[in-house]
Enzyme design. Structure first.
Site, PDB file in Angstrom:
ATOM      1  N   GLU A  82      -6.761   4.614   7.931  1.00 45.47           N
ATOM      2  CA  GLU A  82      -6.585   6.040   7.615  1.00 45.47           C
ATOM      3  C   GLU A  82      -7.843   6.604   6.942  1.00 45.47           C
ATOM      4  O   GLU A  82      -8.194   7.765   7.136  1.00 45.47           O
ATOM      5  CB  GLU A  82      -5.338   6.222   6.730  1.00 45.47           C
ATOM      6  CG  GLU A  82      -4.073   5.992   7.551  1.00 45.47           C
ATOM      7  CD  GLU A  82      -2.892   5.435   6.783  1.00 45.47           C
ATOM      8  OE1 GLU A  82      -2.881   5.486   5.543  1.00 45.47           O
ATOM      9  OE2 GLU A  82      -1.959   4.933   7.443  1.00 45.47           O
ATOM     10  N   SER A 140       3.594  -2.349  10.351  1.00 43.46           N
ATOM     11  CA  SER A 140       5.057  -2.357  10.535  1.00 43.46           C
ATOM     12  C   SER A 140       5.691  -3.706  10.201  1.00 43.46           C
ATOM     13  O   SER A 140       6.623  -4.144  10.880  1.00 43.46           O
ATOM     14  CB  SER A 140       5.423  -1.912  11.957  1.00 43.46           C
ATOM     15  OG  SER A 140       4.984  -0.586  12.174  1.00 43.46           O
ATOM     16  N   GLY A 162       2.635   2.059  10.779  1.00 41.56           N
ATOM     17  CA  GLY A 162       3.595   3.150  10.619  1.00 41.56           C
ATOM     18  C   GLY A 162       4.304   3.537  11.905  1.00 41.56           C
ATOM     19  O   GLY A 162       4.966   4.569  11.963  1.00 41.56           O
ATOM     20  N   HIS A 169      -9.380   0.915   5.071  1.00 40.14           N
ATOM     21  CA  HIS A 169      -8.093   1.197   5.733  1.00 40.14           C
ATOM     22  C   HIS A 169      -8.339   2.154   6.909  1.00 40.14           C
ATOM     23  O   HIS A 169      -9.163   3.059   6.816  1.00 40.14           O
ATOM     24  CB  HIS A 169      -7.104   1.786   4.732  1.00 40.14           C
ATOM     25  CG  HIS A 169      -5.714   1.791   5.272  1.00 40.14           C
ATOM     26  ND1 HIS A 169      -5.280   2.740   6.161  1.00 40.14           N
ATOM     27  CD2 HIS A 169      -4.679   0.936   5.093  1.00 40.14           C
ATOM     28  CE1 HIS A 169      -4.022   2.474   6.495  1.00 40.14           C
ATOM     29  NE2 HIS A 169      -3.635   1.381   5.866  1.00 40.14           N
ATOM     30  N   ASN A 187       0.868  -1.180   0.000  1.00 41.64           N
ATOM     31  CA  ASN A 187       0.000   0.000   0.000  1.00 41.64           C
ATOM     32  C   ASN A 187       0.901   1.226   0.000  1.00 41.64           C
ATOM     33  O   ASN A 187       1.490   1.567   1.017  1.00 41.64           O
ATOM     34  CB  ASN A 187      -0.890  -0.041   1.256  1.00 41.64           C
ATOM     35  CG  ASN A 187      -1.713   1.217   1.422  1.00 41.64           C
ATOM     36  OD1 ASN A 187      -1.820   2.034   0.495  1.00 41.64           O
ATOM     37  ND2 ASN A 187      -2.306   1.384   2.593  1.00 41.64           N
ATOM     38  N   TRP A 188       1.000   1.859  -1.157  1.00 41.09           N
ATOM     39  CA  TRP A 188       1.932   2.991  -1.290  1.00 41.09           C
ATOM     40  C   TRP A 188       1.382   4.272  -0.666  1.00 41.09           C
ATOM     41  O   TRP A 188       2.112   5.254  -0.555  1.00 41.09           O
ATOM     42  CB  TRP A 188       2.251   3.226  -2.777  1.00 41.09           C
ATOM     43  CG  TRP A 188       3.067   2.132  -3.407  1.00 41.09           C
ATOM     44  CD1 TRP A 188       3.524   0.988  -2.805  1.00 41.09           C
ATOM     45  CD2 TRP A 188       3.538   2.080  -4.762  1.00 41.09           C
ATOM     46  NE1 TRP A 188       4.243   0.238  -3.705  1.00 41.09           N
ATOM     47  CE2 TRP A 188       4.265   0.880  -4.917  1.00 41.09           C
ATOM     48  CE3 TRP A 188       3.409   2.937  -5.871  1.00 41.09           C
ATOM     49  CZ2 TRP A 188       4.859   0.519  -6.126  1.00 41.09           C
ATOM     50  CZ3 TRP A 188       4.005   2.574  -7.069  1.00 41.09           C
ATOM     51  CH2 TRP A 188       4.721   1.372  -7.191  1.00 41.09           C
ATOM     52  N   LYS A 189       0.119   4.286  -0.337  1.00 42.55           N
ATOM     53  CA  LYS A 189      -0.519   5.478   0.253  1.00 42.55           C
ATOM     54  C   LYS A 189      -0.242   6.713  -0.628  1.00 42.55           C
ATOM     55  O   LYS A 189      -0.077   6.578  -1.837  1.00 42.55           O
ATOM     56  CB  LYS A 189      -0.046   5.686   1.691  1.00 42.55           C
ATOM     57  CG  LYS A 189      -0.160   4.416   2.531  1.00 42.55           C
ATOM     58  CD  LYS A 189       0.032   4.667   3.999  1.00 42.55           C
ATOM     59  CE  LYS A 189       0.038   3.333   4.739  1.00 42.55           C
ATOM     60  NZ  LYS A 189       0.042   3.484   6.183  1.00 42.55           N
ATOM     61  N   GLU A 212      -5.165  -5.114  10.662  1.00 38.17           N
ATOM     62  CA  GLU A 212      -4.127  -4.098  10.849  1.00 38.17           C
ATOM     63  C   GLU A 212      -4.396  -3.335  12.140  1.00 38.17           C
ATOM     64  O   GLU A 212      -5.150  -2.345  12.121  1.00 38.17           O
ATOM     65  CB  GLU A 212      -4.140  -3.108   9.684  1.00 38.17           C
ATOM     66  CG  GLU A 212      -3.932  -3.735   8.330  1.00 38.17           C
ATOM     67  CD  GLU A 212      -3.394  -2.725   7.341  1.00 38.17           C
ATOM     68  OE1 GLU A 212      -2.269  -2.932   6.872  1.00 38.17           O
ATOM     69  OE2 GLU A 212      -4.053  -1.707   7.071  1.00 38.17           O
TER      70      GLU A 212
END
Ligand code: PEP
Length: 254
Positions: free
Chosen positions: A97, A213, A173, A95, A9-11, A167
């Protein structure tokens, strides 16, 4: 036997040039395997060129999000038919976020999942508890509500299109990974939940990824757990060598 999946997932990261360079490196170094599937989720503007670059390769390209409608007056949004028209038919939904910064509730996510299934999209559906939930002993309940609230109206056959990604928000992160035992405990709970609702066959075939992570140094012990079927990788997917090392760990565990 479930095949492992490692998805990056490159975000909202990388310039166009950097995204192409990373894709080129993955394309030349990843060789199709019966042990592991690989996917990457670049930002929307890069999807089409990256789909083109990977046309003759088995790396799958995912969208990081999509809207629940097919077309219409939703400024700034992107729909499943639009994604399909550029060669994308898989999406990450739920997700943390998106839940946190864009207020995506279980109800909104249910609408997105329903649209994705209607369009025959594969969905990586993320769930995860916050640190305060875990501290209060509520992590199991939170995960149960996230899954039931968005996925339990699906028909049995829809589960062929669903992959789950556990997650824990406190591990994303932060460099603080769930221990293999903590992750396995939750993954096995999730599989039991699916079994109770949809039966053993569905529970045994659904892939449940771990995310939070994951790095080359901890991937092997996570992927060795019986109910961990691969990883959703954020930060480490931006470095080709790290991502390739995580793919290798999945291959060896598979
Ligand atoms: C993610 O956001 O999906 C994720 C797992 O991020 P990271 O690997 O950077 O913790």
């Amino acid at each position: 036997m479930r095949k492992k999946l490692v998805a990056g997932n490159w975000k909202m990261n990388l310039s166009f040039r950097e995204a192409l360079d990373l894709t080129a490196k993955l394309r030349s170094e990843f060789h199709p395997s019966d042990k592991v599937d690989v996917a990457i989720a670049p930002s929307f503007p890069y999807l089409y060129p990256i789909v083109k670059m990977l046309e003759d390769n088995e790396i799958n390209v995912l969208a990081q999000n999509m809207h629940w409608a097919d077309f219409g007056a939703y400024t700034g949004e992107v729909s499943a038919p639009m994604l399909r028209s550029v060669g994308v038919n898989s999406v990450i939904l739920g997700h943390s976020e998106r839940r946190l910064y864009f207020h995506e509730t279980p109800e909104i996510l249910q609408k997105k999942v329903n649209r994705a299934i209607l369009e025959d999209f594969h969905v990586i559906f993320c769930i995860g508890e916050k640190w305060e939930d875990r501290k209060a002993g509520k992590h199991i309940e939170v995960i149960q509500n996230q899954i039931a609230g968005s996925l339990f109206k699906l028909e049995l056959q829809d589960w062929n299109l669903i992959t789950l990604a556990y997650e824990p928000v406190w591990a994303i992160g932060t460099g603080q990974t769930a221990s293999p035992e903590q992750a396995q405990e939750m993954h096995s709970f999730i599989r039991r939940l699916i079994k109770n609702k949809y039966g053993s066959e569905t529970a045994n075939q659904v892939r449940i990824l771990y995310g939070g992570s994951v790095k080359p140094g901890n991937a092997a012990e996570l992927f060795a757990q019986p109910d961990i079927d691969g990883g959703l990788i954020g930060g480490a997917s931006l470095k080709a060598n790290d991502f390739l090392a995580i793919i290798q760990a999945a291959k060896e565990a598979g």
